[in-house]
Motif scaffolding. Structure first.
Motif: not given
Length: 160
Positions: A11-19, A54-60, A122-123
């Motif tokens: 829920x917190x990072x789904x939109x960023x991952x989709x972008x 977590x966000x950087x990990x998911x973006x990777x 936003x990394x």
């Protein structure tokens, strides 16, 4: 042991991952890359350290899964009823009105990825450098060059 449920991470990072997925493979394959990202992340999440970004990990993960989805798409056969007489010529991108995603897709790979990771996800440049396999200065330069090119080639609204 993780305290935060994985559903909250989605829920917190789904939109960023989709972008990020859209920026890497485009809107058609982005949903597949998004799903693959969270399937991979779900398997690895219990072993992620408590202090991890977590966000950087998911973006990777999203970056890698999107590349996988793009590669799989490029290798897949395309069925046709008959072979065309000749290949249709593509319209010159400079003569059509580009939208943001097509303008972004025309950037060189490292510039496109640096722009997406920094301005969309936003990394920080240190994390982008690790993703791209270069220095933070090179990542910053790639993002700046990409934005400079986008400013020249993309116009959201024409002002008369």
């Amino acid at each position: 042991m993780r305290v935060r449920p994985f559903e909250d991470v989605v829920a917190a990072h789904g939109a960023t991952v989709l972008r990020v997925c859209r920026a890497v493979v485009g809107p058609v394959d982005a949903d597949d890359a998004w799903s693959e990202t969270f399937l991979s992340a779900l398997r690895a999440y219990p072993d992620l350290s408590e202090d991890a970004n977590v966000e950087a990990w998911l973006v990777t993960i999203a970056h890698r899964r999107a590349l996988d989805v793009g590669r799989a798409r490029s290798r897949a056969p395309v069925p046709t009823d008959a072979m065309p007489e000749r290949v249709a010529a593509r319209a010159d991108p400079a003569t059509r009105d580009p939208d943001l995603w097509s303008a972004l897709s025309r950037l060189p790979t490292k510039q496109r990825q640096a722009v997406a990771y920094h301005h969309i996800a936003g990394l920080p440049f240190a994390d982008i450098a690790r993703l791209l396999g270069n220095s933070p200065e090179a990542a910053r330069r790639a993002a700046a060059d990409g934005i400079k090119t986008l400013r020249k080639t993309y116009r959201k609204d024409e002002i008369a």
